[in-house]
Design a protein around this motif. Structure first.
Motif, PDB file in Angstrom:
ATOM      1  N   GLN A 137       4.045  57.694 -49.429  1.00 13.79           N
ATOM      2  CA  GLN A 137       3.534  58.875 -48.736  1.00 13.79           C
ATOM      3  C   GLN A 137       3.809  58.788 -47.231  1.00 13.79           C
ATOM      4  O   GLN A 137       4.141  59.787 -46.587  1.00 13.79           O
ATOM      5  CB  GLN A 137       2.034  59.022 -48.999  1.00 13.79           C
ATOM      6  CG  GLN A 137       1.699  59.416 -50.432  1.00 13.79           C
ATOM      7  CD  GLN A 137       0.204  59.340 -50.713  1.00 13.79           C
ATOM      8  OE1 GLN A 137      -0.503  58.490 -50.155  1.00 13.79           O
ATOM      9  NE2 GLN A 137      -0.276  60.211 -51.598  1.00 13.79           N
ATOM     10  N   ALA A 138       3.677  57.580 -46.672  1.00 15.16           N
ATOM     11  CA  ALA A 138       3.941  57.414 -45.240  1.00 15.16           C
ATOM     12  C   ALA A 138       5.406  57.717 -44.930  1.00 15.16           C
ATOM     13  O   ALA A 138       5.723  58.314 -43.902  1.00 15.16           O
ATOM     14  CB  ALA A 138       3.596  55.991 -44.806  1.00 15.16           C
ATOM     15  N   ARG A 139       6.302  57.328 -45.806  1.00 10.36           N
ATOM     16  CA  ARG A 139       7.723  57.621 -45.588  1.00 10.36           C
ATOM     17  C   ARG A 139       7.976  59.121 -45.613  1.00 10.36           C
ATOM     18  O   ARG A 139       8.780  59.645 -44.840  1.00 10.36           O
ATOM     19  CB  ARG A 139       8.571  56.914 -46.652  1.00 10.36           C
ATOM     20  CG  ARG A 139       8.550  55.392 -46.531  1.00 10.36           C
ATOM     21  CD  ARG A 139       9.562  54.737 -47.466  1.00 10.36           C
ATOM     22  NE  ARG A 139       9.584  53.290 -47.291  1.00 10.36           N
ATOM     23  CZ  ARG A 139       8.914  52.432 -48.034  1.00 10.36           C
ATOM     24  NH1 ARG A 139       8.155  52.883 -49.046  1.00 10.36           N
ATOM     25  NH2 ARG A 139       8.984  51.131 -47.792  1.00 10.36           N
ATOM     26  N   ILE A 140       7.277  59.826 -46.515  1.00  7.90           N
ATOM     27  CA  ILE A 140       7.414  61.285 -46.572  1.00  7.90           C
ATOM     28  C   ILE A 140       6.913  61.906 -45.275  1.00  7.90           C
ATOM     29  O   ILE A 140       7.538  62.814 -44.708  1.00  7.90           O
ATOM     30  CB  ILE A 140       6.651  61.851 -47.787  1.00  7.90           C
ATOM     31  CG1 ILE A 140       7.310  61.376 -49.087  1.00  7.90           C
ATOM     32  CG2 ILE A 140       6.618  63.373 -47.736  1.00  7.90           C
ATOM     33  CD1 ILE A 140       6.534  61.757 -50.335  1.00  7.90           C
ATOM     34  N   VAL A 141       5.769  61.412 -44.776  1.00  8.44           N
ATOM     35  CA  VAL A 141       5.226  61.925 -43.516  1.00  8.44           C
ATOM     36  C   VAL A 141       6.230  61.710 -42.383  1.00  8.44           C
ATOM     37  O   VAL A 141       6.490  62.616 -41.577  1.00  8.44           O
ATOM     38  CB  VAL A 141       3.887  61.240 -43.183  1.00  8.44           C
ATOM     39  CG1 VAL A 141       3.421  61.608 -41.782  1.00  8.44           C
ATOM     40  CG2 VAL A 141       2.825  61.624 -44.209  1.00  8.44           C
ATOM     41  N   ALA A 142       6.805  60.505 -42.313  1.00  7.94           N
ATOM     42  CA  ALA A 142       7.758  60.193 -41.248  1.00  7.94           C
ATOM     43  C   ALA A 142       8.974  61.108 -41.320  1.00  7.94           C
ATOM     44  O   ALA A 142       9.441  61.638 -40.295  1.00  7.94           O
ATOM     45  CB  ALA A 142       8.177  58.735 -41.340  1.00  7.94           C
TER      46      ALA A 142
END
Length: 472
Positions: free
Chosen positions: A46-51
């Motif tokens: 999810q953090a990669r998607i946010v980034a």
């Protein structure tokens, strides 16, 4: 590949702001909330998607914050380093962006990601005004280019960057097994004009087999230049080292590898200029030193001049002249003055093949009659435009003639002096399909012989050399 978008849709921007307000990236996976009143759990994916969404929305600060958290969880996260590289590039922080792209290239094992990281590092290096570093990263990008078309495109862009770079570098490395590493005689008899002379030749004066290794490094710096002329400082270092075979060591036990080593170093100043609409010329002054057998042999100074004409888009002619003065250091060497003339004709044929013919004349003057001579060499070369199978092929043949008005063999004066005739044929193969960072291996086959009225200088050689060459 993550690509920044300068003007994102408002919906994407709002989504990024909402996610950033609700989620905090923890230092280790899983990403857990520490203040349940303000945060919720966010996984690494999810953090990669946010980034990625932050970069698409043009919000580099949020991308940097999320990527920083990912790197705290895993310092070797290539994706996070790449996010930081793109984010820094959006903020025009070129140096940090390049460093982050370098880290992304280092840690990823995916060829496609390596290509993207190298491309980004090259772009940021160019924007920094660092053309040499740009060239390095472009070569790394070529190594991972997904198609031949993209590789060719990078090659063309590389040539443009090279033209803008005031620094130039060339390096040549060669390894050549040979049956005559010392240019020795192919007979042990000492014969002059067909008549046996005194004794026989020493073992180290006869042909010895082994391996010749060479390193040739050149660099230049453009001091000034415009559309009509260029002034360049240059430097060159050439090293040749010989390793004798076991058979050669048995044949000449008193000989050592160092006896046949040599080194050549010079510095130069060159000025190139245009003449009219279809001509060009250059003048150069150089000075340097030559070492032979591990000892300083002589210093030299040289001046050269060249004039060229473009006959049409496919052909041209050049003529050149030189003067070189050698001053001995080793008592075994001799002072000498060398005068030279040269001419070259080049023609590209209708099928793309290229042919050239070179004529070289040298007149060497020395107080030592054995070093006083003149020589003529004629070389014809042919290069095929289309590869033969997986390789590019070029070939050449060289004819040479040397004349010594007087020559001594020990206490014997050779009647009529010494005359040598030589021929050398070579074929060079360039394996373009096997390359690393734009450098491809080469293989060169050489076969030659020399005939003289003094048998010491009857020589023959058969060798195969391996090296590397830039494809662009």
């Amino acid at each position: 590949m993550i690509r920044p978008v300068r003007k994102p849709a408002q919906a994407i921007r709002n989504a990024v702001y909402l996610i950033a307000a609700c989620f905090t990236v923890a230092l280790t996976p899983p990403l857990a909330a520490q203040d349940t009143a303000q945060t919720v759990t966010l996984s690494l994916d999810q953090a990669r998607i946010v980034a990625e969404q932050a970069l698409k929305a043009g919000d580099p600060d949020i991308a940097l914050q999320v990527a920083g958290g990912l790197l705290q969880a895993d310092p070797n996260d290539a994706f996070a380093h790449f996010v930081m590289a793109v984010a820094y590039s959006q903020k025009r922080n070129l140096r940090e962006g390049r460093k982050a792209a370098s880290q992304a290239y280092r840690y990823t094992q995916n060829p496609g990601r390596k290509f993207e990281a190298a491309q980004l590092a090259a772009q940021l290096s160019y924007a920094e005004g660092r053309p040499t570093l740009t060239q390095i990263w472009m070569r790394r990008a070529v190594q991972h280019a997904p198609t031949e078309e993209i590789e060719s495109q990078i090659g063309r862009e590389y040539a443009q960057v090279r033209a803008l770079n005031p620094w130039s570098f060339q390096i040549g490395v060669g390894l050549r097994p040979s049956d005559n590493v010392n240019n020795g005689a192919d007979t042990g008899l000492n014969i002059i004009d067909g008549v046996p002379a005194t004794g026989i030749l020493s073992p180290d004066a006869q042909a010895l087999s082994g391996v010749i290794g060479t390193l040739d490094i050149s660099t230049g710096y453009r001091l000034r230049g415009d559309g009509r002329s260029t002034t360049t400082w240059g430097g060159r270092l050439y090293i040749k080292e010989v390793r004798l075979s076991d058979d050669a060591r048995s044949q000449a036990p008193m000989a050592s590898d160092d006896d046949f080593d040599s080194t050549y170093a010079e510095t130069s100043l060159r000025h190139d200029f245009a003449i009219g609409s279809d001509g060009f010329g250059s003048v150069e002054a150089a000075a340097g030193r030559f070492w032979s057998g591990g000892r300083e042999s002589y210093d030299f100074g040289r001046v050269t001049a060249l004039r060229g004409w473009r006959l049409n888009a496919q052909s041209g002619v050049t003529v050149s002249g030189l003067y070189e003065s050698r001053s001995r250091i080793d008592p075994a060497s001799q002072d000498a003055d060398i005068y030279g003339l040269g001419a070259r004709y080049f023609q590209r044929l209708a099928n793309g093949d290229a042919v050239s013919v070179d004529l070289t004349l040298r007149d060497v003057n020395s107080v030592n009659i054995n070093n006083d001579f003149n020589t003529t060499a004629l070389r014809a070369s042919y290069s095929f435009a289309n590869p033969v199978g997986p390789v590019e092929v070029s070939a050449g043949i060289t004819f040479g003639y040397s004349d010594y008005d007087a020559f001594n063999v020990g206490f014997i004066s050779v009647p009529g002096g010494r005359q040598d005739e030589s021929v050398l044929a070579d074929v060079t193969l360039l394996f373009r399909g096997i390359d690393y960072a734009g450098f491809a291996p080469t293989m060169r086959f050489q076969a030659g012989k020399s005939r003289s009225n003094v048998s010491r200088f009857d020589t023959r050689e058969l060798s195969v050399s391996m090296g590397i060459r830039s494809k662009f």
